[in-house]
Design a protein around this motif. Structure first.
Motif, PDB file in Angstrom:
ATOM      1  N   THR A 194       0.802  -1.192   0.027  1.00  0.00           N
ATOM      2  CA  THR A 194       0.074   0.041  -0.102  1.00  0.00           C
ATOM      3  C   THR A 194       0.976   1.389   0.157  1.00  0.00           C
ATOM      4  O   THR A 194       0.394   2.503  -0.363  1.00  0.00           O
ATOM      5  N   LEU A 195       2.082   1.313   0.063  1.00  0.00           N
ATOM      6  CA  LEU A 195       3.101   2.327   0.465  1.00  0.00           C
ATOM      7  C   LEU A 195       3.537   2.811  -1.095  1.00  0.00           C
ATOM      8  O   LEU A 195       4.261   1.599  -1.770  1.00  0.00           O
ATOM      9  N   PRO A 196       3.448   3.878  -1.418  1.00  0.00           N
ATOM     10  CA  PRO A 196       4.166   4.158  -2.731  1.00  0.00           C
ATOM     11  C   PRO A 196       5.591   4.500  -2.548  1.00  0.00           C
ATOM     12  O   PRO A 196       5.957   4.543  -1.297  1.00  0.00           O
ATOM     13  N   ARG A 197       6.489   4.261  -3.574  1.00  0.00           N
ATOM     14  CA  ARG A 197       7.917   4.597  -3.532  1.00  0.00           C
ATOM     15  C   ARG A 197       8.392   5.635  -2.443  1.00  0.00           C
ATOM     16  O   ARG A 197       9.077   5.462  -1.779  1.00  0.00           O
ATOM     17  N   SER A 198       7.805   7.010  -2.457  1.00  0.00           N
ATOM     18  CA  SER A 198       8.188   8.064  -1.889  1.00  0.00           C
ATOM     19  C   SER A 198       7.947   7.935  -0.205  1.00  0.00           C
ATOM     20  O   SER A 198       8.418   8.550   0.439  1.00  0.00           O
ATOM     21  N   ALA A 258      12.706   1.332   1.312  1.00  0.00           N
ATOM     22  CA  ALA A 258      12.494  -0.353   0.782  1.00  0.00           C
ATOM     23  C   ALA A 258      12.378  -0.434  -0.612  1.00  0.00           C
ATOM     24  O   ALA A 258      11.448   0.439  -1.191  1.00  0.00           O
ATOM     25  N   PRO A 259      12.849  -1.339  -1.197  1.00  0.00           N
ATOM     26  CA  PRO A 259      12.496  -1.576  -2.713  1.00  0.00           C
ATOM     27  C   PRO A 259      11.013  -1.830  -2.932  1.00  0.00           C
ATOM     28  O   PRO A 259      10.399  -2.413  -2.221  1.00  0.00           O
ATOM     29  N   VAL A 260      10.517  -1.411  -4.019  1.00  0.00           N
ATOM     30  CA  VAL A 260       9.661  -1.504  -4.585  1.00  0.00           C
ATOM     31  C   VAL A 260       9.457  -3.121  -4.766  1.00  0.00           C
ATOM     32  O   VAL A 260      10.195  -3.847  -5.266  1.00  0.00           O
ATOM     33  N   GLY A 280       5.702   6.601   7.408  1.00  0.00           N
ATOM     34  CA  GLY A 280       5.898   7.872   7.903  1.00  0.00           C
ATOM     35  C   GLY A 280       7.447   8.240   7.765  1.00  0.00           C
ATOM     36  O   GLY A 280       8.352   7.450   7.408  1.00  0.00           O
ATOM     37  N   PRO A 281       7.810   9.540   8.550  1.00  0.00           N
ATOM     38  CA  PRO A 281       9.256   9.643   8.663  1.00  0.00           C
ATOM     39  C   PRO A 281       9.995   8.837   9.709  1.00  0.00           C
ATOM     40  O   PRO A 281       9.334   8.201  10.626  1.00  0.00           O
TER      41      PRO A 281
END
Length: 164
Positions: free
Chosen positions: A62-66, A71-73, A116-117
């Motif tokens: 669910t996490l986009p690259r940004s 973490a690798p796509v 998150g950061p």
């Protein structure tokens, strides 16, 4: 000209090496699944919780690259299929076995919220959890996987769990 005996010997060695690797469920750590597989370590009984505790803040589909904090796509550990697609990487970076003790992941710092950061110390698996991870991965390597979508099952929130 090569001797027929020498060529045959070479083929026997190649065939023997191929046969050894074909049924070998050991990964980079050398952990093995007990024989017969007791089915006590599964996605539902171990994998899902381990991945949620230590991995999916950065390794989730669910996490986009940004928002993956490096973490690798396609290294997504929120489903069994995601783990199985890079099973050796998981073992290489986080597993313990007779051949290796890997502590690369999780790193020292993690996000408090998914994507998150990086703002806190990461929880670290114990040696026992890392050993259990490698044994579970060894068992998963030898288990058949049935994709719930391909099997005609509901691919709802439990998609990617062990097939019945």
């Amino acid at each position: 000209m090569r001797s027929p005996v020498r060529c045959l010997a070479g083929l026997v060695v190649v065939a023997a090496l191929a046969a050894c690797g074909a049924g070998d469920a050991r990964g980079p750590t050398g952990a093995v699944c007990p024989t017969p597989d007791p089915m006590t370590l599964t996605w539902d009984s171990f994998g899902r919780d381990f991945m949620a505790r230590y991995c999916t803040m950065c390794h989730a589909s669910t996490l986009p690259r940004s928002q993956r904090n490096g973490a690798p796509v396609f290294h997504d550990f929120d489903t069994l299929l995601g783990v199985r697609q890079v099973i050796d990487h998981v073992d290489e970076y986080a597993g313990f076995g007779p051949d290796a003790h890997n502590t690369v992941m999780p790193t020292a710092r993690c996000p408090s919220t998914p994507g998150g950061p990086i703002d806190r110390a990461c929880a670290q698996p114990t040696a026992e959890e890392r050993t259990t991870l490698s044994v579970w991965l060894a068992c998963e390597r030898q288990r058949p996987y049935v994709d719930p979508v391909d099997a005609g099952l509901d691919a709802g929130p439990d998609a990617g769990v062990d097939a019945p």
